[in-house]
Design a protein around this motif. Structure first.
Motif, PDB file in Angstrom:
ATOM      1  N   GLY A 264       0.484  -1.020  -0.254  1.00  0.00           N
ATOM      2  CA  GLY A 264       0.339  -0.266   0.042  1.00  0.00           C
ATOM      3  C   GLY A 264       0.778   0.801   0.215  1.00  0.00           C
ATOM      4  N   GLN A 265       0.142   2.227  -0.589  1.00  0.00           N
ATOM      5  CA  GLN A 265       1.484   3.374  -0.710  1.00  0.00           C
ATOM      6  C   GLN A 265      -0.074   4.454   0.205  1.00  0.00           C
ATOM      7  OE1 GLN A 265       4.203   3.758  -2.021  1.00  0.00           O
ATOM      8  NE2 GLN A 265       4.472   1.790  -3.092  1.00  0.00           N
ATOM      9  N   GLY A 266       0.615   5.023   0.814  1.00  0.00           N
ATOM     10  CA  GLY A 266      -0.437   6.478   2.073  1.00  0.00           C
ATOM     11  C   GLY A 266      -0.740   7.322   0.173  1.00  0.00           C
ATOM     12  N   PHE A 267      -2.022   8.058   0.409  1.00  0.00           N
ATOM     13  CA  PHE A 267      -2.664   8.824  -0.128  1.00  0.00           C
ATOM     14  C   PHE A 267      -3.514   9.681   0.811  1.00  0.00           C
ATOM     15  CE2 PHE A 267      -4.757   5.428  -0.481  1.00  0.00           C
ATOM     16  CZ  PHE A 267      -6.163   6.422  -0.247  1.00  0.00           C
ATOM     17  N   ALA A 268      -4.066  11.022   0.408  1.00  0.00           N
ATOM     18  CA  ALA A 268      -4.838  12.091   0.345  1.00  0.00           C
ATOM     19  C   ALA A 268      -5.281  12.460  -0.089  1.00  0.00           C
ATOM     20  CB  ALA A 268      -4.242  13.362   0.988  1.00  0.00           C
ATOM     21  N   HIS A 269      -6.489  13.027   0.371  1.00  0.00           N
ATOM     22  CA  HIS A 269      -7.437  13.605  -0.738  1.00  0.00           C
ATOM     23  C   HIS A 269      -8.018  15.023   0.078  1.00  0.00           C
ATOM     24  CE1 HIS A 269      -8.547   9.968  -1.836  1.00  0.00           C
ATOM     25  NE2 HIS A 269      -9.194  10.537  -3.549  1.00  0.00           N
ATOM     26  N   GLN A 270      -7.892  16.080  -0.897  1.00  0.00           N
ATOM     27  CA  GLN A 270      -8.114  17.845  -0.321  1.00  0.00           C
ATOM     28  C   GLN A 270      -8.687  18.544  -1.428  1.00  0.00           C
ATOM     29  OE1 GLN A 270      -5.208  19.945   0.002  1.00  0.00           O
ATOM     30  NE2 GLN A 270      -5.105  20.721   2.465  1.00  0.00           N
ATOM     31  N   ALA A 271      -9.920  19.506  -1.033  1.00  0.00           N
ATOM     32  CA  ALA A 271     -10.733  19.943  -1.786  1.00  0.00           C
ATOM     33  C   ALA A 271     -11.134  19.029  -2.907  1.00  0.00           C
ATOM     34  CB  ALA A 271      -9.944  21.369  -2.842  1.00  0.00           C
ATOM     35  N   GLY A 272     -11.396  17.869  -2.897  1.00  0.00           N
ATOM     36  CA  GLY A 272     -11.674  16.826  -4.375  1.00  0.00           C
ATOM     37  C   GLY A 272     -10.927  15.954  -5.039  1.00  0.00           C
ATOM     38  N   ALA A 273      -9.769  16.488  -4.572  1.00  0.00           N
ATOM     39  CA  ALA A 273      -8.565  16.106  -5.586  1.00  0.00           C
ATOM     40  C   ALA A 273      -7.527  14.875  -4.668  1.00  0.00           C
ATOM     41  CB  ALA A 273      -7.606  17.411  -5.314  1.00  0.00           C
ATOM     42  N   LEU A 274      -7.185  13.997  -5.636  1.00  0.00           N
ATOM     43  CA  LEU A 274      -6.236  12.841  -5.062  1.00  0.00           C
ATOM     44  C   LEU A 274      -5.007  12.900  -4.890  1.00  0.00           C
ATOM     45  CD1 LEU A 274      -5.800  10.060  -4.086  1.00  0.00           C
ATOM     46  CD2 LEU A 274      -6.059   9.676  -6.786  1.00  0.00           C
ATOM     47  N   LEU A 275      -4.314  13.369  -4.146  1.00  0.00           N
ATOM     48  CA  LEU A 275      -3.035  13.424  -4.077  1.00  0.00           C
ATOM     49  C   LEU A 275      -1.811  12.153  -3.723  1.00  0.00           C
ATOM     50  CD1 LEU A 275      -3.414  16.669  -1.577  1.00  0.00           C
ATOM     51  CD2 LEU A 275      -3.664  16.956  -4.527  1.00  0.00           C
ATOM     52  N   VAL A 276      -1.101  11.747  -4.618  1.00  0.00           N
ATOM     53  CA  VAL A 276       0.165  10.945  -4.419  1.00  0.00           C
ATOM     54  C   VAL A 276       0.798  10.762  -3.755  1.00  0.00           C
ATOM     55  CG1 VAL A 276      -2.013   8.833  -5.937  1.00  0.00           C
ATOM     56  CG2 VAL A 276      -0.523   9.878  -6.906  1.00  0.00           C
ATOM     57  N   GLY A 277       1.620  10.417  -3.658  1.00  0.00           N
ATOM     58  CA  GLY A 277       2.901  10.959  -3.984  1.00  0.00           C
ATOM     59  C   GLY A 277       4.030   9.577  -4.258  1.00  0.00           C
ATOM     60  N   THR A 278       5.583   9.917  -4.267  1.00  0.00           N
ATOM     61  CA  THR A 278       5.884   8.961  -4.995  1.00  0.00           C
ATOM     62  C   THR A 278       6.283   7.275  -3.937  1.00  0.00           C
ATOM     63  OG1 THR A 278       7.737  10.894  -5.424  1.00  0.00           O
ATOM     64  CG2 THR A 278       8.988   8.770  -5.484  1.00  0.00           C
ATOM     65  N   PRO A 279       5.663   7.187  -5.251  1.00  0.00           N
ATOM     66  CA  PRO A 279       6.059   4.872  -4.805  1.00  0.00           C
ATOM     67  C   PRO A 279       7.172   5.236  -4.464  1.00  0.00           C
ATOM     68  CG  PRO A 279       4.969   5.441  -6.919  1.00  0.00           C
ATOM     69  CD  PRO A 279       5.799   7.171  -7.125  1.00  0.00           C
ATOM     70  N   SER A 280       7.806   4.123  -3.339  1.00  0.00           N
ATOM     71  CA  SER A 280       8.821   3.746  -2.590  1.00  0.00           C
ATOM     72  C   SER A 280       8.490   2.148  -1.669  1.00  0.00           C
ATOM     73  CB  SER A 280       9.316   4.315  -1.423  1.00  0.00           C
ATOM     74  OG  SER A 280      10.491   4.124  -0.407  1.00  0.00           O
ATOM     75  N   PRO A 281       9.865   1.373  -1.595  1.00  0.00           N
ATOM     76  CA  PRO A 281       9.504   0.002  -0.860  1.00  0.00           C
ATOM     77  C   PRO A 281       9.749   0.587   0.853  1.00  0.00           C
ATOM     78  CG  PRO A 281      11.503   0.154  -1.962  1.00  0.00           C
ATOM     79  CD  PRO A 281      10.718   1.312  -3.066  1.00  0.00           C
ATOM     80  N   GLY A 282      10.420   1.561   0.839  1.00  0.00           N
ATOM     81  CA  GLY A 282      10.744   2.121   2.072  1.00  0.00           C
ATOM     82  C   GLY A 282       9.932   2.729   2.976  1.00  0.00           C
ATOM     83  N   ALA A 283      10.867   3.291   4.448  1.00  0.00           N
ATOM     84  CA  ALA A 283       9.161   4.261   5.393  1.00  0.00           C
ATOM     85  C   ALA A 283       8.798   5.528   3.813  1.00  0.00           C
ATOM     86  CB  ALA A 283       9.582   4.794   6.249  1.00  0.00           C
ATOM     87  N   ARG A 284       7.919   6.079   5.158  1.00  0.00           N
ATOM     88  CA  ARG A 284       7.351   7.340   4.062  1.00  0.00           C
ATOM     89  C   ARG A 284       6.847   8.086   4.675  1.00  0.00           C
ATOM     90  NH1 ARG A 284       3.476   6.249   0.810  1.00  0.00           N
ATOM     91  NH2 ARG A 284       3.802   7.566  -1.244  1.00  0.00           N
ATOM     92  N   LEU A 285       7.285   8.890   4.771  1.00  0.00           N
ATOM     93  CA  LEU A 285       6.168  10.372   4.730  1.00  0.00           C
ATOM     94  C   LEU A 285       5.092  10.987   3.954  1.00  0.00           C
ATOM     95  CD1 LEU A 285       9.242  12.404   7.107  1.00  0.00           C
ATOM     96  CD2 LEU A 285       7.656  10.907   8.312  1.00  0.00           C
ATOM     97  N   LEU A 286       4.428  11.994   4.606  1.00  0.00           N
ATOM     98  CA  LEU A 286       3.011  11.844   3.453  1.00  0.00           C
ATOM     99  C   LEU A 286       2.482  12.898   4.024  1.00  0.00           C
ATOM    100  CD1 LEU A 286       0.998   8.829   3.330  1.00  0.00           C
ATOM    101  CD2 LEU A 286       2.614   9.567   1.531  1.00  0.00           C
ATOM    102  N   ASN A 287       3.196  14.275   4.069  1.00  0.00           N
ATOM    103  CA  ASN A 287       2.881  15.425   5.060  1.00  0.00           C
ATOM    104  C   ASN A 287       1.486  16.546   3.203  1.00  0.00           C
ATOM    105  OD1 ASN A 287       3.079  17.908   6.701  1.00  0.00           O
ATOM    106  ND2 ASN A 287       3.886  18.860   4.777  1.00  0.00           N
ATOM    107  N   LEU A 288       0.675  16.685   4.548  1.00  0.00           N
ATOM    108  CA  LEU A 288      -0.022  17.530   3.680  1.00  0.00           C
ATOM    109  C   LEU A 288      -0.744  18.672   4.919  1.00  0.00           C
ATOM    110  CD1 LEU A 288      -2.796  18.551   1.231  1.00  0.00           C
ATOM    111  CD2 LEU A 288      -4.218  16.298   3.100  1.00  0.00           C
ATOM    112  N   TRP A 289      -0.453  20.129   4.169  1.00  0.00           N
ATOM    113  CA  TRP A 289      -0.635  21.520   4.791  1.00  0.00           C
ATOM    114  C   TRP A 289      -2.437  21.723   4.769  1.00  0.00           C
ATOM    115  CZ3 TRP A 289       2.913  23.105   7.555  1.00  0.00           C
ATOM    116  CH2 TRP A 289       4.066  23.019   7.740  1.00  0.00           C
ATOM    117  N   LEU A 290      -3.048  22.038   5.423  1.00  0.00           N
ATOM    118  CA  LEU A 290      -4.314  22.731   5.636  1.00  0.00           C
ATOM    119  C   LEU A 290      -4.264  24.114   5.692  1.00  0.00           C
ATOM    120  CD1 LEU A 290      -5.257  20.320   8.744  1.00  0.00           C
ATOM    121  CD2 LEU A 290      -5.643  19.515   6.474  1.00  0.00           C
TER     122      LEU A 290
END
Length: 372
Positions: free
Chosen positions: A346-372
């Motif tokens: 699984g690769q984490g993702f976010a939704h904001q203002a109706g838009a899907l936000l996906v990050g760079t795929p990676s097999p290692g540990a990941r940070l996902l940041n979404l400014w509000l």
């Protein structure tokens, strides 16, 4: 002669029992090296006064759970790297993945448990090393898989204390609101600010910790347990979804596949939710691109716009979590690593203002940041 032999045999048996009892109490720890690196896979938006959602997808293995110090060191290292990149503030809401607390059943066991390659062998070591606790837990076990129930129930009070110490401590150390993934406990409850395991059925539950380390709200139970867990984990639909106030806004938590169901999003919307955290555990290596499994044991899936096998796991998760709505910012965070033969994906993702936000795929540990 017979009396002598009987006496000798009794002494041997007593010595063997004392030896076994002494062996069960020994917990020597081996050396363990762990990768503390983490990649910033998604960083969307502009820093501001409203704060941010920060997902942490850790790379974890059984050895990380041998003691709390190891697990704390790894998670704190990830958060320290996020802080160095300016992603930590009093208005940060950190989201950890599903079951990050459940694996605390493995804390404090013998080295052999962490070294075997099959979960079946690990559980055998757990039972052999804790015969009394396991036997008593089996007497009170519930569900269709009583053995799995007993494995969690036998260490539940220790797990609850470890969970609060570890994740409440991290929230206070970094001054953030922390959604502590989830943990499977029997009938968990909060009394005078302390999380306890009860004596009822098992629930997959999440807790939110404030920036001072205290608990926010009550345990949030998963409403629709996945098919893999339904044999011993009860659904939480008698315990309504809740929203808690955080410095970044009104927060709701949907555990795992609870994010698929529009009714859950409606319940949160009725409570003026602004942020939705979705901790997820997706079992199986390379399952992210495999056909979507759905949850054929839940009648509610019949009302979903997708059918099993129609799309990939990735597409299903990303489409179904859109139900949060355009006015809500949400983030789905996945567990990574491997526990014996059981991989995760699984690769984490976010939704904001109706838009899907996906990050760079990676097999290692990941940070996902979404400014509000």
């Amino acid at each position: 002669m017979r009396k002598l032999l009987a006496s000798a045999l009794a002494l041997v048996m007593i010595a063997a029992l004392f030896g076994y009892g002494f062996w069960t109490q020994q917990r020597p720890e081996g050396h363990y090296l762990s990768d503390l690196r983490i990649e910033l896979a998604l960083n969307h938006g502009v820093p501001g006064e409203h704060g941010n959602l920060l997902g942490v997808e850790p790379l974890l293995y059984p050895g990380d759970y041998q003691n709390l110090q190891r697990l704390h060191r790894k998670l704190a290292a990830y958060l320290e790297q996020a802080r160095a990149q300016g992603l930590i503030s009093p208005r940060t809401v950190v989201v950890l993945p599903e079951h990050i607390g459940t694996w605390l059943w493995a804390r404090g066991e013998k080295n052999e448990l962490y070294q075997v390659t099959q979960s079946r062998e690990a559980l055998q070591w757990l039972e052999l090393s804790n015969p009394l606790r396991y036997g008593l837990a089996m007497l009170g076990a519930d569900g269709d898989d009583r053995r799995a129930d007993a494995h969690l129930r036998m260490k539940a009070e220790q797990m609850a204390a470890d969970y609060q110490q570890l994740f409440g401590g991290l929230a206070k150390e970094f001054g953030v609101t922390l959604v502590a993934g989830s943990i499977v406990l029997p009938a968990p409850y909060v009394k005078q600010g302390v999380l306890h395991a009860g004596s009822g059925p098992l629930f997959n539950s999440s807790m939110v910790f404030a920036g001072d380390g205290s608990l926010l709200g009550e345990p949030q139970h998963q409403q629709f347990p996945d098919s893999e867990m339904r044999r011993y984990v009860h659904n939480g639909r008698k315990h309504p979804l809740q929203v808690v106030q955080t410095p970044a806004g009104r927060l709701g938590v949907l555990i795992g596949s609870d994010s698929w169901y529009p009714e859950n999003h409606r319940q949160l919307a009725q409570q003026a939710v602004q942020l939705v955290a979705n901790p997820v555990f997706l079992s199986g290596k390379s399952s992210w691109e495999a056909p979507w499994r759905g949850n054929r044991h839940q009648h509610a899936t019949a009302g979903l716009p997708l059918q099993r096998g129609e799309v990939s796991e990735q597409t299903a998760w990303q489409r179904l979590t859109e139900a949060a709505g355009a006015s809500v910012s949400s983030m789905s965070v996945f567990m990574r690593g491997q526990f014996w033969e059981q991989g995760s994906d699984g690769q984490g993702f976010a939704h904001q203002a109706g838009a899907l936000l996906v990050g760079t795929p990676s097999p290692g540990a990941r940070l996902l940041n979404l400014w509000l």
